[in-house]
Design a protein around this motif. Structure first.
Motif, PDB file in Angstrom:
ATOM      1  N   THR A 128       0.855  -1.189   0.000  1.00 31.32           N
ATOM      2  CA  THR A 128       0.000   0.000   0.000  1.00 31.32           C
ATOM      3  C   THR A 128       0.888   1.235   0.000  1.00 31.32           C
ATOM      4  N   GLU A 129       0.241   2.380  -0.010  1.00 28.86           N
ATOM      5  CA  GLU A 129       1.019   3.632   0.032  1.00 28.86           C
ATOM      6  C   GLU A 129       1.737   3.792   1.374  1.00 28.86           C
ATOM      7  N   ASN A 130       1.369   2.965   2.365  1.00 26.47           N
ATOM      8  CA  ASN A 130       2.038   3.036   3.671  1.00 26.47           C
ATOM      9  C   ASN A 130       3.163   2.021   3.847  1.00 26.47           C
ATOM     10  N   THR A 131       3.349   1.150   2.876  1.00 32.27           N
ATOM     11  CA  THR A 131       4.404   0.125   3.006  1.00 32.27           C
ATOM     12  C   THR A 131       5.770   0.796   3.140  1.00 32.27           C
ATOM     13  N   VAL A 132       6.591   0.257   4.037  1.00 31.87           N
ATOM     14  CA  VAL A 132       7.965   0.754   4.169  1.00 31.87           C
ATOM     15  C   VAL A 132       8.940  -0.375   3.836  1.00 31.87           C
ATOM     16  N   ILE A 133      10.140   0.017   3.445  1.00 29.57           N
ATOM     17  CA  ILE A 133      11.221  -0.959   3.252  1.00 29.57           C
ATOM     18  C   ILE A 133      12.114  -0.841   4.474  1.00 29.57           C
ATOM     19  N   GLU A 134      12.217  -1.933   5.215  1.00 28.50           N
ATOM     20  CA  GLU A 134      12.899  -1.887   6.502  1.00 28.50           C
ATOM     21  C   GLU A 134      14.269  -2.568   6.415  1.00 28.50           C
ATOM     22  N   VAL A 135      15.283  -1.875   6.892  1.00 30.10           N
ATOM     23  CA  VAL A 135      16.623  -2.479   6.970  1.00 30.10           C
ATOM     24  C   VAL A 135      17.136  -2.310   8.400  1.00 30.10           C
ATOM     25  N   ARG A 136      18.104  -3.138   8.804  1.00 32.36           N
ATOM     26  CA  ARG A 136      18.667  -2.959  10.144  1.00 32.36           C
ATOM     27  C   ARG A 136      20.172  -2.782  10.131  1.00 32.36           C
ATOM     28  N   ASP A 137      20.748  -2.901   8.980  1.00 29.84           N
ATOM     29  CA  ASP A 137      22.186  -2.657   8.941  1.00 29.84           C
ATOM     30  C   ASP A 137      22.538  -2.023   7.606  1.00 29.84           C
ATOM     31  N   GLY A 138      23.571  -1.219   7.674  1.00 27.50           N
ATOM     32  CA  GLY A 138      23.992  -0.448   6.506  1.00 27.50           C
ATOM     33  C   GLY A 138      24.172  -1.301   5.266  1.00 27.50           C
ATOM     34  N   GLU A 139      24.626  -2.530   5.455  1.00 25.48           N
ATOM     35  CA  GLU A 139      24.943  -3.368   4.295  1.00 25.48           C
ATOM     36  C   GLU A 139      23.723  -3.708   3.449  1.00 25.48           C
ATOM     37  N   ALA A 140      22.536  -3.667   4.041  1.00 24.15           N
ATOM     38  CA  ALA A 140      21.330  -3.994   3.273  1.00 24.15           C
ATOM     39  C   ALA A 140      20.776  -2.766   2.560  1.00 24.15           C
ATOM     40  N   THR A 141      21.314  -1.591   2.891  1.00 25.74           N
ATOM     41  CA  THR A 141      20.722  -0.357   2.361  1.00 25.74           C
ATOM     42  C   THR A 141      20.847  -0.258   0.843  1.00 25.74           C
ATOM     43  N   GLU A 142      21.975  -0.690   0.310  1.00 23.93           N
ATOM     44  CA  GLU A 142      22.191  -0.598  -1.136  1.00 23.93           C
ATOM     45  C   GLU A 142      21.129  -1.415  -1.883  1.00 23.93           C
ATOM     46  N   VAL A 143      20.872  -2.625  -1.385  1.00 24.00           N
ATOM     47  CA  VAL A 143      19.865  -3.476  -2.026  1.00 24.00           C
ATOM     48  C   VAL A 143      18.474  -2.877  -1.830  1.00 24.00           C
ATOM     49  N   ALA A 144      18.249  -2.279  -0.651  1.00 26.39           N
ATOM     50  CA  ALA A 144      16.957  -1.641  -0.387  1.00 26.39           C
ATOM     51  C   ALA A 144      16.714  -0.488  -1.362  1.00 26.39           C
ATOM     52  N   GLU A 145      17.749   0.293  -1.640  1.00 33.72           N
ATOM     53  CA  GLU A 145      17.635   1.399  -2.609  1.00 33.72           C
ATOM     54  C   GLU A 145      17.294   0.851  -3.996  1.00 33.72           C
ATOM     55  N   TYR A 146      17.967  -0.233  -4.357  1.00 35.89           N
ATOM     56  CA  TYR A 146      17.702  -0.851  -5.663  1.00 35.89           C
ATOM     57  C   TYR A 146      16.244  -1.310  -5.735  1.00 35.89           C
TER      58      TYR A 146
END
Ligand code: TNX
Length: 514
Positions: A44-62
């Motif tokens: 939904t428009e409220n869905t978030v992408i959740e990460v807990r460590d810097g290393e996952a951030t690059e994949v989250a951005e992708y």
């Protein structure tokens, strides 16, 4: 234990009778273990992408970059734990990763969201490619769509059969610019292929800037087969390709073909020719009639400079030095040349790769042979494997995607026969060569030579729908990749995605398109 819950030969069908690609049972490549459930998750428009460590951030951005254009949702990347009112897509590097091999992942979908876990970012990235296929095809659009963004419920545990999965592209016979190569990399990533082999030099063109030898690109790059304008990558452009590939967990393997297939270098520098005269520009498609001059000192200075500059530009562990079709040389001269060239690659800290003929030169054990033969009877290659050499498998009968589909295909060549879509899938990378064990096989690699492949649209026509089949052979368990009649339904179910992506695929009558 998880199971597919479906018999062989049955891709899961939707109500209109065609396979639905967003079901867990219909993924390409098919995962190791799948258990689907009714507990779907809807973005939904409220869905978030959740990460807990810097290393996952690059994949989250992708991931956010994939999902934002078509959904129109904000999909903010938040530092967890945080689920948001409508759930989340959570990407996390799991420390208890014993059950997930390197490059593997676990993916779970329930009504609260999606969780992807992996021991390395490359595994998270593979999980993201799976998630992408669990969403409706409209997710591939680059403009906002109105759709219900439902992810099919269930659990997946997945990891690759081969750590190496490759695709080759000949940018020498016809040159392809940075944007086309980036699109090619995106197709690799979509099907979990993690190595891009660029054939950078040949008789018809030299495509990479080398500081010490400027004529290579001033004179050797401005043509191609048929006489087009050619081109080359500056160092900055090559770095841009490497960096883009890295962001998709793809390793670039540069190939500088030698001592044959060197017409463009011979055209650029008179002193590299035995007769001291520049070779004529070559816009034809002959092979095997050029060689560096093995009796000249300058030849070895040349290859040492080129190898060291290319090694320096390339962060990946491999450097390919070709070694095919040096038909003007005796075996003895070829072997002597390779016993100079290969140590130069090793000296630069890279693992040498050559087309499988290189194994005949008795190279050091870490030298990898790329098999491009057409017969399972290859005793010299089997003997080299026995001695410890690893092999990349590109049999021309199955993995050469420049071969025509059939006699009516306008693009491509046919020297290794026609390769209809089922043939690109009906082989086993570890079972092709008689007497070679799976332990010697790094993995499969498709090849796309470009004698008459000129545009991205031509590339797509030869790649799709055969490339996803070879990609599956590289990733999925052997026992799940031996049945074309099952695979063809999953392959067909990819078409709605390609339609949204604008892929120019060949509509083979052997595939039951929706
Ligand atoms: C053989 S495969 C070649 C290439 C051609 C290709 C065309 C190999 C190592 N050499 O030079 O482009 O066939 O299919």
């Amino acid at each position: 234990a998880l199971s597919t819950g479906l018999g062989v030969g049955m891709a899961k069908q939707s109500s209109n009778g065609t396979a639905d690609s967003s079901e867990m049972e219909n993924l390409v490549p098919t995962p190791v273990d799948v258990k689907s459930s009714k507990a779907d998750y809807t973005l939904t428009e409220n869905t978030v992408i959740e990460v807990r460590d810097g290393e996952a951030t690059e994949v989250a951005e992708y991931l956010a970059g994939l999902l934002r254009p078509s959904t129109g949702y904000e999909l903010p990347i938040v530092e967890g734990p945080s689920t948001g009112p409508d759930g989340s897509i959570s990407l996390r590097l799991a420390s208890d990763s014993s059950a997930i091999q390197s490059q593997g992942y676990r993916l779970q979908v329930n009504s609260d969201g999606v969780q992807i876990r992996a021991s390395e970012p490359a595994g998270l990235f593979a999980g993201v490619q799976t998630l992408r296929q669990l969403l409706p095809p409209a997710i591939e659009a680059d403009t906002e769509q109105s759709a219900e963004w439902t992810v099919s419920g269930g659990r997946i545990r997945d990891y690759p059969r081969f750590t190496y999965r490759g695709a080759h592209l000949d940018v020498a016979r016809h040159f392809f610019g940075v944007e086309t190569v980036k699109q090619y990399i995106d197709y690799l990533a979509q099907y979990k292929v993690n190595h891009l082999h660029l054939h950078l030099t040949d008789d018809q063109g030299w495509r990479i800037e080398i500081d010490g030898w400027p004529n290579l690109t001033d004179e050797g790059a401005d043509s191609e087969v048929g006489g087009g304008s050619g081109g080359y990558y500056t160092k900055e452009e090559y770095a841009e390709i490497v960096q883009y590939a890295q962001s998709r967990f793809v390793t670039v393997i540069p190939e500088i073909d030698m001592p044959g297939h060197t017409g463009a270098a011979l055209e650029s520098y008179a002193e590299l020719n035995c007769d001291g005269e520049k070779r004529q520009e070559d816009t034809g498609t002959n092979v095997g009639d050029t060689s560096l001059c093995l009796d000249k000192e300058v030849t070895y200075e040349f290859i040492e400079d080129v190898i060291s500059e290319v090694a320096e530009m390339t962060p990946g562990p491999y450097l390919h030095i070709g070694g095919d079709e040096a038909h003007t040389l005796s075996d003895e001269d070829y072997n002597d040349f390779m016993s100079c060239a290969i140590p130069m690659v090793i000296e630069q800290g890279k693992r040498p790769i050559g087309w499988h003929q290189i194994l005949g030169a008795d190279p050091p054990e870490q030298t990898i042979g790329q098999f491009w033969g057409t017969s399972s009877d290859a005793p010299e290659v089997a003997a080299a494997a026995e001695e410890g050499h690893e092999l990349i498998m590109s049999p021309a009968t199955d993995a050469y995607l420049d071969m025509k589909y059939n006699e009516d295909t306008e693009l491509g060549l046919d020297w290794a026969g026609y390769t209809p879509v089922p043939d690109a899938y009906d082989w086993d990378p570890a079972g092709y060569i008689d007497g070679v064990d799976e332990s010697s096989i790094m993995g499969p690699e498709t090849a796309l030579w470009s004698e008459n492949i000129r545009t991205l649209s031509d590339i797509e026509f030869m790649l799709f729908p055969r490339f996803p089949g070879v990609a599956e052979l590289g990733w999925s368990p052997e026992a799940k990749t031996d049945d074309w009649d099952e695979f063809k339904h999953r392959l067909a179910a990819q078409a709605p995605r390609w339609n949204v992506q604008g892929v120019n695929y060949y509509q083979s009558p052997q595939v039951p398109w929706p």
